[in-house]
Design a protein around this motif. Structure first.
Motif, PDB file in Angstrom:
ATOM      1  N   LYS A  32      -1.155  -5.334  13.517  1.00  0.00           N
ATOM      2  CA  LYS A  32      -0.331  -5.555  12.323  1.00  0.00           C
ATOM      3  C   LYS A  32      -0.574  -4.459  11.283  1.00  0.00           C
ATOM      4  CE  LYS A  32       1.695  -9.677  12.954  1.00  0.00           C
ATOM      5  NZ  LYS A  32       3.136  -9.946  12.701  1.00  0.00           N
ATOM      6  N   ARG A  33      -1.164  -3.356  11.702  1.00  0.00           N
ATOM      7  CA  ARG A  33      -1.553  -2.275  10.786  1.00  0.00           C
ATOM      8  C   ARG A  33      -2.426  -2.821   9.660  1.00  0.00           C
ATOM      9  NH1 ARG A  33       3.547   0.503   8.684  1.00  0.00           N
ATOM     10  NH2 ARG A  33       2.393   2.473   8.598  1.00  0.00           N
ATOM     11  N   ASN A  34      -3.212  -3.852  10.014  1.00  0.00           N
ATOM     12  CA  ASN A  34      -4.125  -4.507   9.083  1.00  0.00           C
ATOM     13  C   ASN A  34      -3.427  -5.053   7.834  1.00  0.00           C
ATOM     14  OD1 ASN A  34      -6.605  -4.146  10.588  1.00  0.00           O
ATOM     15  ND2 ASN A  34      -6.347  -1.968  10.169  1.00  0.00           N
ATOM     16  N   HIS A  67      -4.645   2.613  11.064  1.00  0.00           N
ATOM     17  CA  HIS A  67      -4.282   2.512   9.652  1.00  0.00           C
ATOM     18  C   HIS A  67      -5.281   1.651   8.898  1.00  0.00           C
ATOM     19  CE1 HIS A  67      -0.401   4.398  10.446  1.00  0.00           C
ATOM     20  NE2 HIS A  67      -0.324   3.633  11.516  1.00  0.00           N
ATOM     21  N   PHE A  68      -5.502   2.017   7.639  1.00  0.00           N
ATOM     22  CA  PHE A  68      -6.370   1.198   6.792  1.00  0.00           C
ATOM     23  C   PHE A  68      -5.706  -0.134   6.491  1.00  0.00           C
ATOM     24  CE2 PHE A  68      -7.617  -0.151   2.466  1.00  0.00           C
ATOM     25  CZ  PHE A  68      -8.944  -0.446   2.717  1.00  0.00           C
ATOM     26  N   CYS A  69      -4.542  -0.102   5.847  1.00  0.00           N
ATOM     27  CA  CYS A  69      -3.849  -1.348   5.525  1.00  0.00           C
ATOM     28  C   CYS A  69      -2.440  -1.044   5.061  1.00  0.00           C
ATOM     29  CB  CYS A  69      -4.606  -2.124   4.447  1.00  0.00           C
ATOM     30  SG  CYS A  69      -3.823  -3.683   3.967  1.00  0.00           S
ATOM     31  N   ALA A  70      -1.469  -1.685   5.701  1.00  0.00           N
ATOM     32  CA  ALA A  70      -0.057  -1.473   5.377  1.00  0.00           C
ATOM     33  C   ALA A  70       0.449  -2.437   4.317  1.00  0.00           C
ATOM     34  CB  ALA A  70       0.784  -1.597   6.642  1.00  0.00           C
ATOM     35  N   GLY A  71      -0.458  -3.206   3.706  1.00  0.00           N
ATOM     36  CA  GLY A  71      -0.071  -4.055   2.584  1.00  0.00           C
ATOM     37  C   GLY A  71       0.200  -5.490   2.966  1.00  0.00           C
ATOM     38  N   LEU A  72       1.052  -6.136   2.202  1.00  0.00           N
ATOM     39  CA  LEU A  72       1.425  -7.527   2.436  1.00  0.00           C
ATOM     40  C   LEU A  72       2.022  -7.699   3.832  1.00  0.00           C
ATOM     41  CD1 LEU A  72       2.097 -10.441   1.311  1.00  0.00           C
ATOM     42  CD2 LEU A  72       4.286  -9.476   0.580  1.00  0.00           C
ATOM     43  N   GLY A 114      -4.969   6.750   7.737  1.00  0.00           N
ATOM     44  CA  GLY A 114      -3.632   6.248   8.016  1.00  0.00           C
ATOM     45  C   GLY A 114      -2.988   5.661   6.774  1.00  0.00           C
ATOM     46  N   ALA A 115      -2.218   4.588   6.969  1.00  0.00           N
ATOM     47  CA  ALA A 115      -1.478   3.985   5.864  1.00  0.00           C
ATOM     48  C   ALA A 115      -2.405   3.288   4.877  1.00  0.00           C
ATOM     49  CB  ALA A 115      -0.453   2.991   6.411  1.00  0.00           C
ATOM     50  N   VAL A 116      -2.267   3.655   3.622  1.00  0.00           N
ATOM     51  CA  VAL A 116      -2.893   2.943   2.498  1.00  0.00           C
ATOM     52  C   VAL A 116      -1.721   2.636   1.567  1.00  0.00           C
ATOM     53  CG1 VAL A 116      -4.737   2.957   0.780  1.00  0.00           C
ATOM     54  CG2 VAL A 116      -4.920   4.410   2.822  1.00  0.00           C
ATOM     55  N   VAL A 117      -0.995   1.593   1.903  1.00  0.00           N
ATOM     56  CA  VAL A 117       0.358   1.415   1.397  1.00  0.00           C
ATOM     57  C   VAL A 117       0.516   0.038   0.755  1.00  0.00           C
ATOM     58  CG1 VAL A 117       2.778   1.210   2.107  1.00  0.00           C
ATOM     59  CG2 VAL A 117       1.361   3.031   3.051  1.00  0.00           C
ATOM     60  N   GLY A 118       1.231  -0.019  -0.371  1.00  0.00           N
ATOM     61  CA  GLY A 118       1.517  -1.300  -1.010  1.00  0.00           C
ATOM     62  C   GLY A 118       0.243  -2.054  -1.331  1.00  0.00           C
ATOM     63  N   GLY A 119       0.136  -3.271  -0.806  1.00  0.00           N
ATOM     64  CA  GLY A 119      -1.064  -4.064  -1.009  1.00  0.00           C
ATOM     65  C   GLY A 119      -2.310  -3.428  -0.444  1.00  0.00           C
ATOM     66  N   GLY A 120      -2.160  -2.529   0.527  1.00  0.00           N
ATOM     67  CA  GLY A 120      -3.310  -1.789   1.035  1.00  0.00           C
ATOM     68  C   GLY A 120      -3.878  -0.857  -0.012  1.00  0.00           C
TER      69      GLY A 120
END
Length: 268
Positions: A32-34, A67-72, A114-120
């Motif tokens: 889930k891309r965390n 990825h680190f975290c793609a957020g919500l 990777g992605a550090v996006v939105g909630g991430g």
């Protein structure tokens, strides 16, 4: 040698114990891309509520997969079809988790890739130090998805990059990466190798400090940012009175007085 923490056997977050009181907390939803669902947030609340009382001297926040975290978790959000009141309470739980991180008094170093996006990005901004490798990229795409930040970006990301940059990120979907991300303040360290290795190095350095000093650095500074200048000055004096006279500091001060302590030197 690292080993699982026996008190935190979670489904979505892995906690391992390293030497010197260092914990490695790993988001573990790579498929889930965390992305952060309700269950993961509850695990983070429990973990960061208890960590200061269970001997953590420094924590590295990492993530499995690319990825680190793609957020919500947008799929969960879509499927739940929450009411405004329901989603308000989801956001308040995010704030609970991230406040426990920022104000808990244990140094948290985020190892980003990777992605550090939105909630991430909101999660990463609740850490005290951020280390990123060259794959890490930062964005707040809420505007393009018909959303608005709900996990503290208006507080912490604004504090990192400023109001105008954050509004630009949300309005246009602007993505920051590499040296540009470092220059605008989204991270403190940019590495060509492993962000986790660098984060562990920094965690070991922080863990060598006295716990009361770290508690003040990782809690009082944030509290004082919420105060007027006069109140912050008073609070700083009180905290300094407590921390700077702690008995455990006596040997360190003695070493400095005898000129046997390491001196601050410029980098070579």
């Amino acid at each position: 040698m690292s080993q699982p923490h026996p008190d935190f056997l979670f489904a979505n977050v892995t906690v391992t114990l390293e030497d010197e009181g260092i914990w490695v907390v790993t988001l573990n939803r790579p498929a889930k891309r965390n992305a952060l669902d309700e269950a993961t947030i509850e695990e983070l609340i429990e973990l960061f509520s208890k960590a200061p009382r269970q001997g953590a001297r420094a924590i590295v926040l990492a993530a499995s997969g690319d990825h680190f975290c793609a957020g919500l978790d947008l799929v969960e959000h879509h499927d739940e079809d929450r009411s405004p009141a329901d989603f308000m309470h989801v956001c308040l739980r995010w704030h609970e988790a991230f406040n426990k991180m920022e104000y808990g008094g244990v140094p948290i170093i985020a190892a980003l890739h990777g992605a550090v996006v939105g909630g991430g990005l909101e999660l990463a901004s609740a850490a005290h130090v951020r280390v990123a490798d060259e794959t890490a990229y930062f964005a707040l795409p809420e505007g393009q998805r018909g959303l608005f930040t709900g996990g503290g970006a208006t507080i912490r990301v604004v504090d990192l990059v400023g109001k105008s940059r954050m509004i630009d990120m949300m309005l246009t979907g602007r993505v920051y990466q590499g040296q540009e991300a470092l220059d605008v303040g989204l991270l403190q360290y940019l590495v060509s190798g492993s962000s986790l290795d660098k984060a562990l190095e920094l965690a070991r350095r922080a863990a060598a400090n006295l716990p009361l000093s770290n508690f003040a650095i990782c809690s009082a500074v944030s509290h004082m940012q919420n105060m007027s200048a006069m109140d912050a000055a008073y609070c700083e004096a009180v905290i300094a009175g407590v921390v700077n006279t702690q008995p455990d500091a006596r040997s360190r001060l003695d070493a400095f007085a005898k000129k046997t302590a390491a001196r601050v030197r410029p980098n070579n």
